[in-house]
Write a protein that holds these residues in place. Sequence first.
Motif, PDB file in Angstrom:
ATOM      1  N   VAL A  78       0.868  -1.178   0.000  1.00 32.34           N
ATOM      2  CA  VAL A  78       0.000   0.000   0.000  1.00 32.34           C
ATOM      3  C   VAL A  78       0.903   1.225   0.000  1.00 32.34           C
ATOM      4  N   THR A  79       0.647   2.131  -0.932  1.00 35.86           N
ATOM      5  CA  THR A  79       1.454   3.338  -1.058  1.00 35.86           C
ATOM      6  C   THR A  79       0.569   4.569  -0.921  1.00 35.86           C
ATOM      7  N   GLY A  80       1.203   5.681  -0.595  1.00 37.56           N
ATOM      8  CA  GLY A  80       0.493   6.941  -0.609  1.00 37.56           C
ATOM      9  C   GLY A  80       0.355   7.427  -2.041  1.00 37.56           C
ATOM     10  N   ALA A  81      -0.721   8.099  -2.313  1.00 36.17           N
ATOM     11  CA  ALA A  81      -0.957   8.642  -3.651  1.00 36.17           C
ATOM     12  C   ALA A  81      -1.772   9.918  -3.495  1.00 36.17           C
ATOM     13  N   GLU A  82      -1.806  10.695  -4.544  1.00 37.32           N
ATOM     14  CA  GLU A  82      -2.585  11.928  -4.494  1.00 37.32           C
ATOM     15  C   GLU A  82      -4.044  11.588  -4.243  1.00 37.32           C
ATOM     16  N   GLY A  83      -4.561  12.084  -3.159  1.00 31.99           N
ATOM     17  CA  GLY A  83      -5.962  11.846  -2.850  1.00 31.99           C
ATOM     18  C   GLY A  83      -6.229  10.615  -2.019  1.00 31.99           C
ATOM     19  N   GLY A  84      -5.198   9.869  -1.616  1.00 30.59           N
ATOM     20  CA  GLY A  84      -5.472   8.684  -0.800  1.00 30.59           C
ATOM     21  C   GLY A  84      -4.384   7.641  -0.868  1.00 30.59           C
ATOM     22  N   LEU A 127       9.868  -0.127   1.846  1.00 27.42           N
ATOM     23  CA  LEU A 127      10.243   0.830   0.806  1.00 27.42           C
ATOM     24  C   LEU A 127       9.837   0.257  -0.545  1.00 27.42           C
ATOM     25  N   TYR A 128       9.595   1.144  -1.505  1.00 30.29           N
ATOM     26  CA  TYR A 128       9.291   0.647  -2.840  1.00 30.29           C
ATOM     27  C   TYR A 128       9.999   1.472  -3.899  1.00 30.29           C
ATOM     28  N   LYS A 129      10.152   0.860  -5.064  1.00 36.61           N
ATOM     29  CA  LYS A 129      10.709   1.524  -6.238  1.00 36.61           C
ATOM     30  C   LYS A 129       9.746   1.344  -7.400  1.00 36.61           C
ATOM     31  N   LYS A 130       9.832   2.255  -8.347  1.00 29.08           N
ATOM     32  CA  LYS A 130       8.989   2.240  -9.544  1.00 29.08           C
ATOM     33  C   LYS A 130       9.888   2.107 -10.764  1.00 29.08           C
ATOM     34  N   TRP A 131       9.592   1.135 -11.605  1.00 32.46           N
ATOM     35  CA  TRP A 131      10.413   0.838 -12.773  1.00 32.46           C
ATOM     36  C   TRP A 131       9.558   0.883 -14.035  1.00 32.46           C
ATOM     37  N   THR A 132      10.214   1.095 -15.172  1.00 36.48           N
ATOM     38  CA  THR A 132       9.540   0.990 -16.470  1.00 36.48           C
ATOM     39  C   THR A 132      10.165  -0.154 -17.244  1.00 36.48           C
ATOM     40  N   ARG A 165       9.453   7.204  -0.928  1.00 35.81           N
ATOM     41  CA  ARG A 165       8.681   6.037  -1.389  1.00 35.81           C
ATOM     42  C   ARG A 165       8.616   4.965  -0.310  1.00 35.81           C
ATOM     43  N   ARG A 166       7.877   5.303   0.732  1.00 33.17           N
ATOM     44  CA  ARG A 166       7.616   4.335   1.794  1.00 33.17           C
ATOM     45  C   ARG A 166       6.293   3.621   1.512  1.00 33.17           C
TER      46      ARG A 166
END
Length: 218
Positions: free
Chosen positions: A42-48, A126-131, A92-93
Amino acid sequence: MCTNYALVKTSGAVRLAERLSVAPDDFIYSRNFKPGSTISVVTGAEGGHVARPAIWWLYLRQTDQGLKPHRDYFSVNTRYDKLPKKPEYRHRRCIVPATAFVESQDGKHPHLLEPADGSAIAFGGLYKKWTEQVTGEIVYSASIITLPGIKALEGIHRKSVPMWLPEDAYEAWLSPDVTDTAELDYLLDPALRSDLKATPIERAGTKNPIGDAFFICA
């Protein structure tokens, strides 16, 4: 922390999802999450908050078969003393939901540990975002933060304990606006958030009990 945990759809898991304002059915459930598994974070995002699939291995590498765990960097866990150098700790927690986890002493005598009150666990991660370079797909990866071992678990696993977040820390932990990690320093003190039921098991993958369960006080 050993490298196996479970997330089963119990009432405790449903309550945790509701507390995090995500749908319980958005979680991936399994009794046998191991390194490289696709897990839920579960990550934080704009709006929730958002429940996302993630590879349980923070550092990935591009292969002909897509993004895979980078075998040069065993990164299912991130040690607490490495956090200051991790940009993910500021930006990115995530929370890794679980209902039980496995610990062992020097790879022997594994025990299944689960909250005695039936609640679920919110591991700090922690998380990372990849393409993905071929398909353009966005892929997430994650690790669970580990803290120094605690006396309550020294007979089961003396070296470390996973970060177990208290409920009142969820919002700050997931907030992308909290970039001053000094606000989170108190979470680096290892603690159990519930009494635990500990069951000796044959091995992490099967979790077959081989002895009587006992209780560990938080």
